[in-house]
Enzyme design. Structure first.
Site, mmCIF file in Angstrom:
data_model
loop_
_atom_site.group_PDB
_atom_site.id
_atom_site.type_symbol
_atom_site.label_atom_id
_atom_site.label_comp_id
_atom_site.label_asym_id
_atom_site.label_seq_id
_atom_site.Cartn_x
_atom_site.Cartn_y
_atom_site.Cartn_z
ATOM 1 N N CYS A 59 -28.335 22.357 -5.445
ATOM 2 C CA CYS A 59 -28.484 21.507 -6.627
ATOM 3 C C CYS A 59 -29.549 20.438 -6.360
ATOM 4 O O CYS A 59 -30.730 20.736 -6.276
ATOM 5 C CB CYS A 59 -27.139 20.915 -7.033
ATOM 6 N N GLU A 115 -20.707 26.938 -3.555
ATOM 7 C CA GLU A 115 -19.469 26.614 -2.838
ATOM 8 C C GLU A 115 -18.238 26.696 -3.724
ATOM 9 O O GLU A 115 -17.114 26.897 -3.242
ATOM 10 C CB GLU A 115 -19.570 25.232 -2.187
ATOM 11 N N HIS A 148 -23.984 25.589 -7.757
ATOM 12 C CA HIS A 148 -23.070 25.209 -6.674
ATOM 13 C C HIS A 148 -22.296 26.439 -6.201
ATOM 14 O O HIS A 148 -21.175 26.688 -6.648
ATOM 15 C CB HIS A 148 -22.105 24.124 -7.150
#
EC number: 6.3.4.2
Length: 542
Positions: A380, A516, A514
């Site tokens: 990001c 994750e 993102h």
């Protein structure tokens, strides 16, 4: 019809209610049941989207664009059940709905009150959109006795009466402190917490007691007698070596068996915990280790990077290694000769963030990784800072900047004012509210043929979760690509850059989304698995 499990907390905060909820959900799944998990938060913010990470930890984002509490990340990682807008509600969101209805005249002149109007909306939230789940686990944020939590406790008290004991069970998480100078474990805080809960009409069925050492049998009996629960319902909750050992530990203590007993379910199959045992063994017996330097701006509170920490651990699991994290404040890289802490790391990761503080330090970290040929992962804001570094040092755009940082210079990174979501066009401006106005949720991307990321994903089309307000300016794409920065992932319409990489580098990737948020212990995200593999390869070269 679904059965409901309400998880409350007492004595102090941060006892691990979210983790306990996730672990219990995983244990019920292991027995063959379907589950849904949701969180009720008492604060007045509509959602955590405008809250500082130092206040509330990370803001977890769902596929449908909800900005939610970080505990929903635990829920998804442990159960694999995707969360949604309907799985997190706050006092602010409740009152927002009530005021909107009152202004429209929906209450037909009635006096709007906490009971029944506020509690009714909370109850509707709990009961709605449960689908065909066998169990719905509802965690109530905060601690019993907090004044802001009273409407939520009253709502679940009413639900307990309306659903009946065969469909509603209450689990209360408390603390059993050990007083070292006295050499005793103290049960009084738990007794007082249960007393507070009972004073508002809720009798807990199960007590999950967090402690530093095993609970003596005598103390278990005492707690059961004073708190009006079975001795078998006093569950020991000691710290585990790993988050992913928690389901195994709670099963050993009988948490899932006691929950089923409270519901009168006596014929449940034994849980299949094979995958949890395998994960536990992999974490406990790694084949090596790598060190990854994380250059961020919220390193004073690691909960700000909760999903990132777990995704890196998942990357370690995928490679059979332990991942050691070195947390570095990005502001320190804005000083003279700041790179000592990065000299012996095997990879560098620059995570997301907002605002100008520490931005130039992230740019410097990207430069260090690019020039030293160390694996680099920008996520990001981290990707945007890597693009600025490439623009300045490779493409010769000396005044390259982001309009988030300042209004001067060349706006290589600019405010996103219009984009497509499905068949709809969304627009934003500088004057819009900050909350809920970013590009949020899952968006598709197309990966370039022959790119590293296409090889990593093993597909040409992906969908990842976003949370940001600024984008790489497509007007600079040709100039940057001519300098060696490859735009290897783009939105389907070719307007929004999603992924950049550098070809002649061991591993240099920046992503606007993102990743994750979609990593799971049993399904490590391919980017994190590949990144840790690159760090492992780097460690063998040192």
């Amino acid at each position: 019809m679904p059965r409901y499990i309400f998880i409350t907390g007492g004595v102090v905060s941060s006892l691990g209610k979210g983790l306990a909820s996730a672990a219990l959900g995983a244990l019920l799944q292991a027995r063959g049941y379907s589950v849904r998990l949701r969180k009720l938060d008492p604060y007045l913010n509509v959602d955590p989207g405008t809250m500082s990470p130092y206040q509330h930890g990370e803001c977890y984002v769902t596929d449908d664009g909800a900005e939610t509490d970080l505990d929903l990340g635990h829920y998804e990682r442990f159960t694999g059940v995707p969360a949604s807008q309907s799985d997190n509600i706050t006092t602010g969101r409740v009152y927002q709905r009530i005021i909107e209805r009152e202004r429209r005249g929906d209450y037909l002149g009635a006096t709007v009150q906490v009971i029944p109007h506020v509690t009714d909306i909370i109850k509707q939230f709990v009961l709605s959109d449960a689908g065909d789940a066998d169990f719905v686990l509802c965690e109530i944020g905060g601690t019993v006795g907090d004044i802001e939590g009273l409407p939520f406790f009253e709502a679940i008290r009413q639900l307990g009466q309306e659903l009946g004991h065969e469909r509603a069970v209450f689990v209360h998480v408390t603390l059993l402190p050990f007083i070292k100078v006295a050499g005793e474990m103290k049960t009084k805080p738990t007794q007082h917490s249960v007393k507070e809960l009972r004073s508002i009409g809720i009798q807990p069925d199960i007590l999950l007691c967090r402690c530093e050492m095993p609970i003596p049998p005598g103390d278990k009996r005492k707690i059961g007698q004073f708190c009006n629960v079975r001795e078998s319902a006093v569950i020991e909750g000691m710290d585990a070596a790993s988050l992913y050992d928690v389901p195994l530990a709670y099963h050993k203590e009988g948490l899932d068996s006691e929950v089923l007993r409270c519901f009168g379910i006596g014929d449940a199959p034994e849980p299949d915990l094979t995958k949890w045992l395998k994960i536990s063994q992999t974490i406990a017996e790694p084949d090596g280790e790598v060190t990854i330097g994380i250059v961020g701006k919220y390193v004073g509170l690691l909960d700000a990077y909760k999903s990132l920490i777990e995704a890196l651990a998942h990357g370690g699991i995928a490679n059979g290694v332990k991942v050691k994290l070195r947390w570095l404040d990005s502001e320190q890289f804005e000083k003279d000769d700041p790179f000592g802490p990065l000299e012996d790391v095997h990879a560098v990761l620059v995570p997301g963030g907002f605002g100008g503080r520490g931005a130039e330090g992230k740019v410097a970290a990207a430069r260090f990784a690019r020039e030293r040929k160390i694996p680099f992962f920008g996520i990001c804001y981290g990707m945007q800072m890597a693009v600025l570094e490439a623009a300045r040092d490779l493409a010769g755009i000396e005044q390259a900047t982001s309009s988030e940082i300042n209004e001067g210079g060349e706006p290589v990174i600019g405010l996103l004012t219009e984009w497509s979501r499905g068949n709809e066009v969304e627009t934003r401006s500088e004057t819009d509210d900050k909350g809920g106005t970013m590009r949020l949720g899952a968006y598709p991307a197309v990966l370039a043929e022959g790119s590293r990321v296409r090889e990593i994903y093993g597909t040409s089309h992906i969908e990842e979760r976003h949370r940001h307000r600024y984008e790489v300016n497509i007007a600079y794409k040709a100039q940057l690509e001519a300098a060696g920065l490859i735009f290897s992932g783009m939105s389907p319409d070719g307007i929004l850059p999603e992924i950049v990489e550098i070809k002649d580098h061991p591993w240099f990737i920046g992503v606007q989304f993102h990743p994750e948020l979609k990593s799971r212990p049993f399904e490590p995200h391919p980017l994190f698995a590949s990144f840790v593999a690159a760090a492992l390869e780097q460690s063998r070269m040192v």
